[in-house]
Design a protein around this motif. Structure first.
Motif, mmCIF file in Angstrom:
data_model
loop_
_atom_site.group_PDB
_atom_site.id
_atom_site.type_symbol
_atom_site.label_atom_id
_atom_site.label_comp_id
_atom_site.label_asym_id
_atom_site.label_seq_id
_atom_site.Cartn_x
_atom_site.Cartn_y
_atom_site.Cartn_z
ATOM 1 N N GLU A 70 -42.279 -3.371 -11.302
ATOM 2 C CA GLU A 70 -41.982 -4.652 -10.666
ATOM 3 C C GLU A 70 -40.681 -4.581 -9.878
ATOM 4 O OE1 GLU A 70 -41.992 -7.541 -13.716
ATOM 5 O OE2 GLU A 70 -44.173 -7.530 -13.988
ATOM 6 N N ARG A 71 -39.677 -3.889 -10.420
ATOM 7 C CA ARG A 71 -38.401 -3.765 -9.700
ATOM 8 C C ARG A 71 -38.593 -2.977 -8.412
ATOM 9 N NH1 ARG A 71 -34.743 -0.233 -8.686
ATOM 10 N NH2 ARG A 71 -35.816 1.378 -9.875
ATOM 11 N N ARG A 73 -40.297 -5.213 -5.884
ATOM 12 C CA ARG A 73 -39.367 -6.175 -5.282
ATOM 13 C C ARG A 73 -38.463 -5.492 -4.262
ATOM 14 N NH1 ARG A 73 -38.834 -7.987 -10.659
ATOM 15 N NH2 ARG A 73 -36.872 -6.832 -10.826
ATOM 16 N N ASP A 74 -37.958 -4.307 -4.602
ATOM 17 C CA ASP A 74 -37.099 -3.582 -3.662
ATOM 18 C C ASP A 74 -37.861 -3.214 -2.399
ATOM 19 O OD1 ASP A 74 -35.089 -3.786 -5.491
ATOM 20 O OD2 ASP A 74 -35.268 -1.734 -6.261
ATOM 21 N N ALA A 75 -39.104 -2.781 -2.562
ATOM 22 C CA ALA A 75 -39.901 -2.416 -1.385
ATOM 23 C C ALA A 75 -40.154 -3.631 -0.499
ATOM 24 C CB ALA A 75 -41.222 -1.788 -1.828
ATOM 25 N N ARG A 76 -40.446 -4.774 -1.106
ATOM 26 C CA ARG A 76 -40.644 -5.986 -0.311
ATOM 27 C C ARG A 76 -39.373 -6.386 0.411
ATOM 28 N NH1 ARG A 76 -44.024 -9.350 -4.915
ATOM 29 N NH2 ARG A 76 -46.104 -8.517 -4.406
ATOM 30 N N ARG A 77 -38.242 -6.263 -0.271
ATOM 31 C CA ARG A 77 -36.972 -6.610 0.378
ATOM 32 C C ARG A 77 -36.693 -5.680 1.552
ATOM 33 N NH1 ARG A 77 -32.287 -4.351 -0.135
ATOM 34 N NH2 ARG A 77 -32.985 -3.164 -1.955
ATOM 35 N N ARG A 110 -48.473 1.418 -7.586
ATOM 36 C CA ARG A 110 -47.849 1.815 -8.850
ATOM 37 C C ARG A 110 -47.695 0.617 -9.795
ATOM 38 N NH1 ARG A 110 -45.390 6.810 -8.966
ATOM 39 N NH2 ARG A 110 -45.361 7.950 -6.994
ATOM 40 N N HIS A 111 -47.375 -0.538 -9.204
ATOM 41 C CA HIS A 111 -47.236 -1.736 -10.029
ATOM 42 C C HIS A 111 -48.571 -2.104 -10.666
ATOM 43 C CE1 HIS A 111 -47.138 -6.207 -10.551
ATOM 44 N NE2 HIS A 111 -46.028 -5.887 -11.158
ATOM 45 N N ALA A 112 -49.646 -2.017 -9.873
ATOM 46 C CA ALA A 112 -50.968 -2.325 -10.425
ATOM 47 C C ALA A 112 -51.345 -1.330 -11.521
ATOM 48 C CB ALA A 112 -52.013 -2.304 -9.303
ATOM 49 N N GLU A 113 -51.021 -0.046 -11.320
ATOM 50 C CA GLU A 113 -51.309 0.946 -12.354
ATOM 51 C C GLU A 113 -50.501 0.671 -13.618
ATOM 52 O OE1 GLU A 113 -50.581 4.760 -10.709
ATOM 53 O OE2 GLU A 113 -52.453 4.829 -9.561
ATOM 54 N N ALA A 114 -49.233 0.297 -13.446
ATOM 55 C CA ALA A 114 -48.410 -0.004 -14.623
ATOM 56 C C ALA A 114 -48.950 -1.217 -15.374
ATOM 57 C CB ALA A 114 -46.958 -0.243 -14.197
ATOM 58 N N ARG A 115 -49.374 -2.250 -14.624
ATOM 59 C CA ARG A 115 -49.949 -3.419 -15.281
ATOM 60 C C ARG A 115 -51.244 -3.041 -16.004
ATOM 61 N NH1 ARG A 115 -48.404 -8.498 -13.579
ATOM 62 N NH2 ARG A 115 -49.798 -9.170 -15.247
#
Length: 568
Positions: free
Chosen positions: A458-459, A462-466, A167-172
């Motif tokens: 991005e948020r 980050r949450d998924a990585r955490r 999703r982050h890549a699609e948003a970028r």
């Protein structure tokens, strides 16, 4: 067409259902194999057969509800171990699937706590099993239940992280396409502003001359009426031009300070006066060029010279204009900078992206990129004649490709052939506006929307990585911590009144009556499996964490006849 898509969607759903059912069947077969094998192994009895069938049906029920109610399926399997001990092989599998399929960890954690409390009350209270048996069962629940569940949770968090990354890549990507579209819109607005100013001025002059004819005294009435109609039509056209094109102006847009009739030759002369080494070939190729194409050619040369002065100071620049039938080729090539580029931020490519849109609107195509020798090249193909109103524009970004230009010349073929690159670096980072190609039917986001979408993505990432890091730490640390807690609970219970230290063991005299022996613990341990002897007692030295039997004291008619240490 709609029915065809509906049929395709229905086929996709049917295949997904078949795959899920096949996976469930395979799960049942794999977990039922130990139960079925034990059931068919002799000796057979009616009660054994009934228990085996009941266990298999119970396992089938757990598989059936496992996707919708994974925690309930796990509880069914754990309780099934009371019916058949071979359910132990299914507990790790269903525990992992519970962690993989559950959206939250709370229901499974509560289920494990209830099972642990219930198992403790059942074994120690009702069944009266020893502490060792309780510790063994608790360890089974920990390592066959909790640990696989934590691994499943970790795998689920990894999947969530992968989805968040997508999703982050699609948003970028949407943000880059939106930035590219904004650059194109600014360029179109500048073109519209120039058209508005030049055409508005010309139309105003026509209206003025028509008005002069209308009031001329020596003009026939019908000619005067025609002049009035012409003046009114021109005035209406001017108003429509103001209404249609004027609204595209940018209120804060930068205005050009170049003379309106500046030629490419004058532009090159100005660059030479500024200290650039520029060579111009084929200046006469601009004759009879349409105004829009001439303006685009001027913009190509100006942008290329500006970039050469900025990023290759001191390098020799060659400007070549070549007429090829109804096409004009504009080539601007600069050599590598002798002393390297000037310090400063890297190029974003937005100027070349806007230039590519300007050339496209003129009916041509633009290519640019670094050369093998370290220089840079800009190449444009423009139509000589003005584009007819019905002619289709070249596709935006069609055939765009990266790569380097050969030193020996331009790529073979025209600008409209496949593989003709447009705007170097386009789509390689967020600053240059992204890829020129767009998905069919897609529309660029507004700047605020695109930025907000990218920020939200991005948020989430980050949450998924955490969560993945936390899940991994939990999967590694929780079993060890729970095992330590179990040991700390089991050890005091197992050693209470059963510890015989080394000194007391050494002082026990052989042949003494048991009643005369001092220091004997008040409680005995169960002997290790297969080592029981009549008249022998077993004690521990307090070894942690299992407090296994260490000493064996054997009595005959109440007298100590032997004492030994148990190895292993």
């Amino acid at each position: 067409m709609e029915s065809w898509w509906s049929a395709r969607a229905g086929d996709g759903r049917s295949r997904a259902v078949v795959r899920r059912r096949a996976a469930d069947l395979l799960l049942w077969v794999g977990t039922a194999a130990p139960i079925g094998y034990a059931g068919v192994t002799p000796p057979h009895s009616g009660r054994t057969t009934a228990l085996t069938l009941g266990a298999l049906l119970l396992l089938a029920a757990a598989v059936a509800v496992g996707r919708r109610r994974p925690v309930a399926a796990l509880v069914v399997v754990v309780l099934g171990s009371l019916l058949d001990g071979n359910f132990l092989f299914a507990i790790p599998v269903f525990s992992y699937l519970t962690g993989r399929r559950s959206a939250t960890a709370v229901p499974a954690a509560v289920a494990f706590a209830v099972l642990a409390a219930g198992g403790t009350a059942l074994n120690l209270g009702w069944l009266g099993t020893g502490a060792a048996t309780w510790f063994l069962l608790a360890s089974v629940l920990l390592f066959a239940g909790v640990f696989p569940w934590l691994v499943g949770r970790y795998r689920r968090q990894q999947a969530v992280l992968a989805e968040a990354g997508r999703r982050h890549a699609e948003a970028r990507d949407r943000e880059r396409r939106g930035a590219a579209e904004r650059i194109r819109l600014r360029e179109r607005a500048r073109i519209a502003q120039e058209m508005h100013d030049s055409l508005g001025h010309d139309l105003s002059l026509i209206a003025l001359r028509a008005a002069a004819l209308e009031v001329a005294g020596n003009l026939a009435p019908r000619h005067r009426d025609a002049a009035g109609e012409l003046r009114a039509s021109v005035a209406a056209a001017t108003e429509r031009l103001h209404g249609i094109i004027g609204v595209l102006r940018e209120p804060d847009g930068a205005t050009t300070i170049r003379p309106a009739d500046e030629s490419v030759g004058e532009l090159v002369d100005g660059a030479r006066e500024a200290g650039m080494a520029v060579r111009l070939d084929g200046a006469d190729a601009l004759a009879t060029l349409s105004p829009m194409a001439a303006h685009a050619a001027h913009r190509v040369v100006r942008e290329a010279l500006t970039n050469a002065a900025r990023y290759a100071p001191g390098a020799a620049v060659s400007v070549v204009l070549h007429r090829d039938g109804d096409r004009l080729e504009v080539a601007v090539v600069n050599a590598p900078p002798p002393a390297g580029p000037l310090p400063g931020p890297p190029s974003t490519g937005s100027g070349l992206l806007a230039l590519a849109e300007r050339v496209r609107l003129a009916g041509g195509a633009l290519a640019s990129g670094p050369r093998d020798d370290g220089g840079f090249a800009v190449h444009a193909h423009l139509p000589v004649a003005a584009r007819a109103g019905g002619d289709a524009l070249p596709p935006r970004g069609a055939g765009s490709a990266g790569g380097r230009w050969p030193v020996g010349g331009w790529p073979a073929g025209g600008a409209d052939e496949p593989g003709f690159p447009v705007a170097p670096g386009a789509g390689t980072n967020a600053s240059d506006g992204g890829s020129l190609g767009e998905r069919p039917g897609s529309s660029p986001l507004k700047p605020a929307t695109a930025t907000a979408t990218a920020t939200e993505a991005e948020r989430r990432l980050r949450d998924a990585r955490r969560r993945v890091r936390l899940s991994l730490l939990t999967a590694l640390g929780a079993p060890a911590g729970l095992a330590l807690v179990l040991s700390l609970v089991y050890y005091p219970v197992a050693t209470a009144g059963t510890v015989l230290d080394d000194g007391a063991f050494a002082r026990l005299p052989l042949g003494a009556q048991r009643a005369e022996l001092t220091g004997l613990p008040r409680r005995q341990l169960a002997p290790p499996d297969g080592t029981a002897r009549p008249g022998c007692e077993h004690y521990t030295d307090g070894n942690f964490p299992l407090a296994q039997p260490t000493w064996r004291l054997c009595f005959v008619e109440g007298r100590l006849v032997s004492k030994e240490r148990i190895d292993g």
